[in-house]
Design a protein around this motif. Structure first.
Motif, PDB file in Angstrom:
ATOM      1  N   ALA A 170       0.856  -1.198   0.000  1.00  0.00           N
ATOM      2  CA  ALA A 170       0.000   0.000   0.000  1.00  0.00           C
ATOM      3  C   ALA A 170       0.888   1.243   0.000  1.00  0.00           C
ATOM      4  CB  ALA A 170      -0.926  -0.019   1.207  1.00  0.00           C
ATOM      5  N   ALA A 171       1.511   1.527  -1.145  1.00  0.00           N
ATOM      6  CA  ALA A 171       2.452   2.642  -1.247  1.00  0.00           C
ATOM      7  C   ALA A 171       1.798   3.937  -1.716  1.00  0.00           C
ATOM      8  CB  ALA A 171       3.600   2.268  -2.184  1.00  0.00           C
ATOM      9  N   ASP A 172       0.470   3.942  -1.858  1.00  0.00           N
ATOM     10  CA  ASP A 172      -0.246   5.202  -2.121  1.00  0.00           C
ATOM     11  C   ASP A 172      -0.548   5.818  -0.762  1.00  0.00           C
ATOM     12  OD1 ASP A 172      -1.738   7.316  -2.955  1.00  0.00           O
ATOM     13  OD2 ASP A 172      -3.229   6.145  -4.061  1.00  0.00           O
ATOM     14  N   THR A 173       0.494   6.332  -0.112  1.00  0.00           N
ATOM     15  CA  THR A 173       0.374   6.772   1.282  1.00  0.00           C
ATOM     16  C   THR A 173      -0.201   8.173   1.417  1.00  0.00           C
ATOM     17  OG1 THR A 173       2.651   7.595   1.236  1.00  0.00           O
ATOM     18  CG2 THR A 173       2.306   5.329   1.972  1.00  0.00           C
ATOM     19  N   PHE A 174      -0.332   8.904   0.325  1.00  0.00           N
ATOM     20  CA  PHE A 174      -0.854  10.270   0.403  1.00  0.00           C
ATOM     21  C   PHE A 174      -2.378  10.297   0.404  1.00  0.00           C
ATOM     22  CE2 PHE A 174       3.314  10.703  -1.779  1.00  0.00           C
ATOM     23  CZ  PHE A 174       3.968  11.341  -0.750  1.00  0.00           C
ATOM     24  N   ARG A 175      -3.005   9.149   0.241  1.00  0.00           N
ATOM     25  CA  ARG A 175      -4.469   9.068   0.243  1.00  0.00           C
ATOM     26  C   ARG A 175      -4.858   7.930   1.174  1.00  0.00           C
ATOM     27  NH1 ARG A 175      -8.651   6.873  -3.202  1.00  0.00           N
ATOM     28  NH2 ARG A 175      -7.045   5.723  -4.355  1.00  0.00           N
ATOM     29  N   ALA A 176      -5.321   8.293   2.382  1.00  0.00           N
ATOM     30  CA  ALA A 176      -5.641   7.283   3.397  1.00  0.00           C
ATOM     31  C   ALA A 176      -6.686   6.295   2.900  1.00  0.00           C
ATOM     32  CB  ALA A 176      -6.110   7.964   4.678  1.00  0.00           C
ATOM     33  N   ALA A 177      -7.619   6.775   2.091  1.00  0.00           N
ATOM     34  CA  ALA A 177      -8.676   5.896   1.589  1.00  0.00           C
ATOM     35  C   ALA A 177      -8.112   4.792   0.710  1.00  0.00           C
ATOM     36  CB  ALA A 177      -9.706   6.704   0.808  1.00  0.00           C
ATOM     37  N   ALA A 178      -6.996   5.077   0.031  1.00  0.00           N
ATOM     38  CA  ALA A 178      -6.399   4.056  -0.831  1.00  0.00           C
ATOM     39  C   ALA A 178      -5.857   2.900   0.000  1.00  0.00           C
ATOM     40  CB  ALA A 178      -5.281   4.674  -1.671  1.00  0.00           C
ATOM     41  N   ILE A 179      -5.273   3.210   1.175  1.00  0.00           N
ATOM     42  CA  ILE A 179      -4.764   2.157   2.047  1.00  0.00           C
ATOM     43  C   ILE A 179      -5.914   1.297   2.556  1.00  0.00           C
ATOM     44  CG2 ILE A 179      -3.494   1.678   4.174  1.00  0.00           C
ATOM     45  CD1 ILE A 179      -2.037   4.329   3.800  1.00  0.00           C
ATOM     46  N   ASP A 180      -6.986   1.939   2.989  1.00  0.00           N
ATOM     47  CA  ASP A 180      -8.159   1.196   3.473  1.00  0.00           C
ATOM     48  C   ASP A 180      -8.769   0.348   2.361  1.00  0.00           C
ATOM     49  OD1 ASP A 180      -7.792   2.400   5.934  1.00  0.00           O
ATOM     50  OD2 ASP A 180      -9.236   4.005   5.550  1.00  0.00           O
ATOM     51  N   GLN A 181      -8.832   0.910   1.178  1.00  0.00           N
ATOM     52  CA  GLN A 181      -9.407   0.191   0.045  1.00  0.00           C
ATOM     53  C   GLN A 181      -8.580  -1.050  -0.286  1.00  0.00           C
ATOM     54  OE1 GLN A 181      -9.719   2.598  -3.471  1.00  0.00           O
ATOM     55  NE2 GLN A 181     -10.870   1.066  -4.638  1.00  0.00           N
ATOM     56  N   LEU A 182      -7.261  -0.908  -0.231  1.00  0.00           N
ATOM     57  CA  LEU A 182      -6.401  -2.049  -0.534  1.00  0.00           C
ATOM     58  C   LEU A 182      -6.494  -3.113   0.567  1.00  0.00           C
ATOM     59  CD1 LEU A 182      -4.629  -2.538  -2.991  1.00  0.00           C
ATOM     60  CD2 LEU A 182      -2.645  -1.951  -1.611  1.00  0.00           C
ATOM     61  N   ARG A 183      -6.680  -2.686   1.817  1.00  0.00           N
ATOM     62  CA  ARG A 183      -6.874  -3.658   2.899  1.00  0.00           C
ATOM     63  C   ARG A 183      -8.126  -4.503   2.651  1.00  0.00           C
ATOM     64  NH1 ARG A 183      -3.645  -2.908   7.373  1.00  0.00           N
ATOM     65  NH2 ARG A 183      -2.716  -0.828   7.661  1.00  0.00           N
ATOM     66  N   ILE A 184      -9.181  -3.865   2.199  1.00  0.00           N
ATOM     67  CA  ILE A 184     -10.421  -4.595   1.907  1.00  0.00           C
ATOM     68  C   ILE A 184     -10.191  -5.636   0.820  1.00  0.00           C
ATOM     69  CG2 ILE A 184     -12.750  -4.355   0.986  1.00  0.00           C
ATOM     70  CD1 ILE A 184     -12.869  -1.591   2.354  1.00  0.00           C
ATOM     71  N   TRP A 185      -9.481  -5.239  -0.239  1.00  0.00           N
ATOM     72  CA  TRP A 185      -9.191  -6.180  -1.317  1.00  0.00           C
ATOM     73  C   TRP A 185      -8.304  -7.321  -0.824  1.00  0.00           C
ATOM     74  CZ3 TRP A 185     -11.457  -7.196  -5.678  1.00  0.00           C
ATOM     75  CH2 TRP A 185     -12.183  -6.206  -6.340  1.00  0.00           C
ATOM     76  N   ALA A 186      -7.348  -7.015   0.049  1.00  0.00           N
ATOM     77  CA  ALA A 186      -6.470  -8.062   0.586  1.00  0.00           C
ATOM     78  C   ALA A 186      -7.274  -9.088   1.372  1.00  0.00           C
ATOM     79  CB  ALA A 186      -5.386  -7.437   1.462  1.00  0.00           C
ATOM     80  N   THR A 187      -8.211  -8.614   2.186  1.00  0.00           N
ATOM     81  CA  THR A 187      -9.060  -9.524   2.953  1.00  0.00           C
ATOM     82  C   THR A 187      -9.951 -10.340   2.029  1.00  0.00           C
ATOM     83  OG1 THR A 187      -9.062  -7.971   4.821  1.00  0.00           O
ATOM     84  CG2 THR A 187     -10.806  -9.644   4.766  1.00  0.00           C
ATOM     85  N   ARG A 188     -10.497  -9.686   1.039  1.00  0.00           N
ATOM     86  CA  ARG A 188     -11.433 -10.351   0.133  1.00  0.00           C
ATOM     87  C   ARG A 188     -10.750 -11.428  -0.704  1.00  0.00           C
ATOM     88  NH1 ARG A 188     -14.511  -6.255  -3.669  1.00  0.00           N
ATOM     89  NH2 ARG A 188     -15.039  -5.450  -1.615  1.00  0.00           N
ATOM     90  N   THR A 189      -9.509 -11.199  -1.074  1.00  0.00           N
ATOM     91  CA  THR A 189      -8.813 -12.120  -1.978  1.00  0.00           C
ATOM     92  C   THR A 189      -7.848 -13.060  -1.267  1.00  0.00           C
ATOM     93  OG1 THR A 189      -7.080 -10.460  -2.387  1.00  0.00           O
ATOM     94  CG2 THR A 189      -8.966 -10.484  -3.889  1.00  0.00           C
ATOM     95  N   GLY A 190      -7.662 -12.872   0.040  1.00  0.00           N
ATOM     96  CA  GLY A 190      -6.741 -13.729   0.770  1.00  0.00           C
ATOM     97  C   GLY A 190      -5.285 -13.413   0.512  1.00  0.00           C
ATOM     98  N   CYS A 191      -4.974 -12.154   0.244  1.00  0.00           N
ATOM     99  CA  CYS A 191      -3.597 -11.738  -0.008  1.00  0.00           C
ATOM    100  C   CYS A 191      -2.981 -11.165   1.273  1.00  0.00           C
ATOM    101  CB  CYS A 191      -3.548 -10.661  -1.098  1.00  0.00           C
ATOM    102  SG  CYS A 191      -4.104 -11.208  -2.717  1.00  0.00           S
TER     103      CYS A 191
END
Length: 371
Positions: free
Chosen positions: A205-226
């Motif tokens: 999650a290297a898009d650190t200037f947009r907090a929503a991007a980190i949260d969005q990627l966490r959701i995808w990680a949980t959903r896909t098992g990454c």
């Protein structure tokens, strides 16, 4: 005292068998010790310790094969592509078909105008029409289709597959692009696709200037098992990628996908940040071959092409992911991107679900466009 349930008779005491006792035959005159013979249409029971593959193969059917499964997948993806290109087919491609005049005398001025308005680009459209018009061996439609297909960049393989950045290491994909193109969502879809193919994926999650991007990627990680590696908001993106690469190596991951800050191609300091990430990767894995995918919104047309050219000059793109292709009637941007960049389109997005990220096949795309 013996206890028994009300309304039921007490069970008689078991009697020891006598020496001359004979077993009583069952209703089908089979001796109880004799194993039952399975019916002709039933699968035989597996022997103890036998492998389970036989049962799985029987469940799929006797004629199942990897080749047939792959053919079914390709057919499904082609149907999705045709559905996703519906707007382009009834817009851009329909106007082209109308100008072909049923294979007779084609209206070349209308063809050229349609190519330009379809985001192919003025110079490219004029060159394409000139080449197609000079061909006498085929109809005007076949000539234009052949020239459009020739614009698409050559590919090393039929579909993109992640290749280890160094022998024994993970494949590394940096995903770049402008905010609003669907960059982070594309990363999630790509991760889901690779997980479905049995690969272990780590997300950075290297898009650190947009907090929503980190949260969005966490959701995808949980959903896909990454697995995911993330720092606090406004952290150094290069540090995130470095730690994620360490994690990918330690966990024997097959693929590392790094999200990067959505940036305008005119911001030189942000473009330099991408170069810094590349240097950090090279420091951790000297000589690593890093893929850089540019996510492009198909609805932005020629402006999106200008963005791609700037990113390519700065960091060297290896692939393009074209999103929102189902939302535009101008499918010509695909040809302009590949001809001017010389970089292949790897995937196209034709919907909202993870299954709507499709591998780009030039022949299938041209066929679906003119279907």
């Amino acid at each position: 005292m013996r206890l028994f349930r009300r309304g039921s008779a007490p069970e008689p005491d078991p009697q020891p068998p006598t020496e001359d006792a004979t077993p009583v035959a069952s209703g089908d005159d089979r001796v109880p010790d004799e194993p039952a013979t399975p019916a002709a249409d039933e699968p035989a029971a597996a022997a103890p310790g036998a492998p389970l593959e036989a049962a799985v193969e029987w469940a799929w059917g006797a004629d199942w094969s990897a080749e047939k499964a792959d053919a079914a997948r390709r057919e499904r993806e082609l149907e999705q592509l045709e559905h996703g290109l519906e707007k382009s087919r009834v817009g851009f491609a329909a106007r082209l078909r109308g100008a072909f005049a049923g294979g007779g005398d084609a209206d070349w001025e209308v063809i050229e105008e349609t190519l330009i308005t379809g985001d192919v680009g003025a110079v490219l459209a004029m060159d394409l029409v000139e080449r197609a018009r000079s061909r006498r061996d085929v109809t005007a439609e076949d000539a234009v289709r052949a020239e459009l297909a020739a614009l698409l960049a050559p590919r090393d393989a039929e579909h993109w597959e992640p290749v280890p950045a160094v022998p024994g290491g993970p494949a590394i994909v940096l995903v770049v692009g402008v905010n609003g193109t669907g960059k982070t969502t594309t990363i999630g879809k790509l991760a889901a696709r690779e997980r479905a193919n049995g690969r272990r994926v780590v997300l950075a999650a290297a898009d650190t200037f947009r907090a929503a991007a980190i949260d969005q990627l966490r959701i995808w990680a949980t959903r896909t098992g990454c697995d995911i590696v993330a720092h606090a908001a406004n952290a150094d993106p290069a540090a995130v990628v470095f730690d994620a690469l360490d994690a990918a190596i330690a966990r024997h991951a097959d693929l590392l996908i790094a999200d990067t800050a959505g940036r305008l191609h005119t911001k030189s300091n942000l473009m330099e940040e991408l170069a810094k990430i590349r240097r950090v990767i090279d420091k951790r894995l000297p000589g690593a071959k890093v893929e850089t995918f540019f996510v492009l919104d198909a609805t932005t047309g020629q402006n999106g092409l200008a963005q791609a050219l700037a990113f390519h000059a700065a960091v060297g793109l290896t692939g393009v992911v074209l999103t929102k292709l189902d939302s535009t009637a101008k499918g010509g941007i695909v040809f302009a991107i590949e001809q001017q960049l010389g970089v292949p389109v790897r995937f196209v997005g034709v919907g909202e679900t993870a299954e709507d990220l499709l591998p780009f096949d030039p022949q299938d795309f041209v066929a679906a466009l003119f279907a």
